[in-house]
Design a protein around this motif. Structure first.
Motif, short mmCIF file in Angstrom:
data_model
loop_
_atom_site.label_atom_id
_atom_site.label_comp_id
_atom_site.label_asym_id
_atom_site.label_seq_id
_atom_site.Cartn_x
_atom_site.Cartn_y
_atom_site.Cartn_z
N PRO A 184 0.83 -1.22 0.00
CA PRO A 184 0.00 0.00 0.00
C PRO A 184 0.86 1.26 0.00
O PRO A 184 1.94 1.30 0.60
CB PRO A 184 -0.81 -0.13 1.30
CG PRO A 184 -0.80 -1.59 1.61
CD PRO A 184 0.51 -2.11 1.14
N VAL A 185 0.35 2.31 -0.70
CA VAL A 185 1.09 3.57 -0.78
C VAL A 185 0.77 4.41 0.46
O VAL A 185 -0.40 4.64 0.78
CB VAL A 185 0.69 4.33 -2.06
CG1 VAL A 185 1.42 5.68 -2.10
CG2 VAL A 185 1.02 3.51 -3.28
N LEU A 186 1.85 4.81 1.15
CA LEU A 186 1.68 5.67 2.33
C LEU A 186 1.58 7.11 1.84
O LEU A 186 2.59 7.76 1.52
CB LEU A 186 2.85 5.49 3.29
CG LEU A 186 3.05 4.06 3.83
CD1 LEU A 186 4.27 3.99 4.73
CD2 LEU A 186 1.80 3.59 4.55
N LEU A 187 0.34 7.63 1.77
CA LEU A 187 0.11 8.94 1.19
C LEU A 187 -1.00 9.65 1.96
O LEU A 187 -2.06 9.06 2.20
CB LEU A 187 -0.27 8.80 -0.29
CG LEU A 187 -0.62 10.09 -1.03
CD1 LEU A 187 0.62 10.97 -1.16
CD2 LEU A 187 -1.19 9.76 -2.42
N ALA A 188 -0.77 10.88 2.34
CA ALA A 188 -1.79 11.70 3.01
C ALA A 188 -2.47 12.55 1.94
O ALA A 188 -1.84 13.46 1.40
CB ALA A 188 -1.17 12.58 4.08
N PRO A 189 -3.73 12.27 1.59
CA PRO A 189 -4.40 13.04 0.54
C PRO A 189 -4.47 14.52 0.91
O PRO A 189 -4.69 14.89 2.06
CB PRO A 189 -5.80 12.42 0.49
CG PRO A 189 -5.65 11.07 1.11
CD PRO A 189 -4.59 11.20 2.15
N PRO A 190 -4.24 15.39 -0.08
CA PRO A 190 -4.31 16.83 0.21
C PRO A 190 -5.76 17.27 0.44
O PRO A 190 -6.70 16.55 0.12
CB PRO A 190 -3.71 17.45 -1.06
CG PRO A 190 -3.97 16.45 -2.13
CD PRO A 190 -3.87 15.11 -1.48
N ARG A 191 -5.91 18.44 0.97
CA ARG A 191 -7.23 18.98 1.32
C ARG A 191 -8.06 19.15 0.03
O ARG A 191 -7.62 19.74 -0.94
CB ARG A 191 -7.10 20.32 2.04
CG ARG A 191 -8.41 20.90 2.56
CD ARG A 191 -8.15 22.21 3.28
NE ARG A 191 -9.35 22.74 3.89
CZ ARG A 191 -9.82 22.38 5.09
NH1 ARG A 191 -9.12 21.51 5.81
NH2 ARG A 191 -10.93 22.89 5.57
N GLY A 192 -9.28 18.63 0.06
CA GLY A 192 -10.21 18.77 -1.03
C GLY A 192 -10.07 17.76 -2.14
O GLY A 192 -10.75 17.87 -3.16
#
Length: 449
Positions: free
Chosen positions: A379-387
């Protein structure tokens, strides 16, 4: 021919031999000189022969033959001494020569050699006759030898002819046998070539059938795999719908209620937006409104997107995103590999999501970015940006299929804009009611800021 000096000769001293001494007579003369040589003292020998005084008779005859013959011819005293030794050694032959009647049984060569040493009257004739006799004997001997050799050669020729004839017959027999064997081999070779040609034809036919069967099998496998993927996608959709239904049930509402509510909000926002754009004042119902007539049609998202703008103009994207409750779905890797393919995938994702976050903040539209996760090892460790909503496709499901699922999940009438250059994706979502936009349009919108 005999020459004399001063009339008739009284002895043989005046006679002269007019031809070379025959070889046979010369050898006998040398032997006589060699035999008498040993009975003389060194002082009695000519000066040129004294060096051979100690030689054995055979060696003397071999090495001093020419010197002894020359001394015998030129030195009368030496010849007289040799003649005396000859008289002592062969008195009978010498007496017969002195009497002028050589013995008939004597060897002509011995008689001629003795006559040459003693020089009796008529010695030249004796030497000549002995030479001629020797020549005749040599000729007869040579003739006999020639006849014997000729007979031998004839016998060898006859034998060779017999062998040649037998060998010829044998070779002819072998040749006939070889010809028959060659004909048999040619027949077998022609048969083998025919068998090979038939085998090659059968092999080509079999290979063609195998290629056809392989192609049909591959087509069937491809069709089966496509069907399997489609069924898996349908199953995933069904599972997702079931999960959504269960979730809605848990929250006390159904999926249809959620879709109706979202559609109602979309219609309300669209009506308000249309009122603002047309600048219509608020009115109440008038009696004329109850009359059945054709009213002016309202503009659809497609009509708005086509108002005097090119398909590649980024302003068309702004118009679409300005629609009420617009949902922007982005094929992530399709956009990044169109705009900046040289960057690593991780940096491609971060750059695109940052730009989409700014666009979401500017337009207020719902934004979903889809990446293909089929080949991810983890799995990709990624924090989705706002919106921005970030989704990765599951194993066995492509990003294109996930985009189609998102479009089908939306209620009819909601403006859905899908950014992808994939022609298959564009055609599929267009049939479902969404608006396809090329990736280059979104990239131009990003560059404009």
């Amino acid at each position: 021919m005999v020459e004399t000096t001063g009339g008739e000769p009284d002895d043989g001293a005046a006679e002269v031999l007019d031809r070379p001494l025959p070889d046979g007579v010369r050898r006998r003369v040398v032997q006589i000189v060699s035999d008498g040589f040993g009975g003389l003292t060194v002082a009695e020998l000519p000066a040129q022969l004294r060096q051979y005084a100690r030689f054995a008779p055979n060696r003397r005859a071999k090495f001093a033959g020419n010197a002894m013959a020359a001394a015998l011819e030129t030195d009368p005293l030496f010849r007289q001494r040799i003649a005396e030794k000859l008289r002592e050694a062969q008195p009978e032959l010498v007496g017969a020569l002195d009497s002028g009647a050589p013995p008939p049984a004597a060897d002509p060569l011995d008689v001629a050699a003795a006559a040459y040493v003693l020089r009796p009257t008529g010695w030249v004739k004796l030497v000549t006759a002995a030479g001629e006799e020797a020549l005749r004997a040599d000729a007869e001997r040579a003739d006999d030898e020639s006849r014997a050799e000729l007979e031998r050669l004839r016998e060898e020729l006859a034998h060779a002819r017999g062998q040649t004839k037998a060998e010829t017959e044998r070779l002819r027999t072998e040749l006939e046998s070889a010809k028959k064997e060659a004909e048999s081999l040619h027949r077998k070779l022609r048969g083998a070539l025919s068998d090979v040609k038939r085998g090659e034809a059968a092999l080509r036919k079999l290979q063609g059938e195998m290629d056809t069967a392989r192609a049909e099998g591959q087509a069937q496998v491809s069709a089966a795999e496509s069907e399997t993927r489609r069924l898996k996608a349908r199953l995933s959709e069904a599972e997702a719908a079931l999960e959504a239904t269960r979730k809605a049930a848990r929250e006390g509402r159904s999926v249809e209620d959620m879709r109706v509510r979202l559609l109602l909000d979309t219609v309300l926002d669209a009506a308000q937006g249309l009122r603002r754009e047309l600048a219509l004042p608020p009115v109440s119902v008038r009696p004329a409104e109850t009359v059945d007539a054709v009213e002016p049609g309202r503009m659809t998202p497609k009509d708005i997107a086509a108002r005097a703008l090119s398909e590649n103009d980024p302003a068309i994207l702004d118009q679409l995103l300005a629609l009420p409750q617009a949902h922007l779905v982005v094929d992530g890797y399709n956009v990044t590999k169109t705009g900046y393919p040289q960057m690593p995938l991780e940096k491609q994702r971060l750059r695109l999501l940052g730009q989409l976050s700014q666009l979401a903040a500017q337009s207020g539209a719902e934004v979903t970015c889809v990446f293909d996760g089929a080949e991810l090892a983890a799995p990709v460790l990624l924090a989705p940006p706002r919106g921005v909503r970030v989704l990765f496709s599951k194993a066995g499901v492509t990003a294109d299929e996930l985009i189609r699922q998102l479009v089908r999940a939306e209620p009819p009438g909601r403006p859905v804009i899908v950014v992808s250059t994939d022609r298959e994706v564009a055609d599929g979502i267009a049939k479902a009611g969404a608006r396809p936009v090329a990736s280059v349009v979104l990239l131009k919108r990003f560059s404009r800021g």
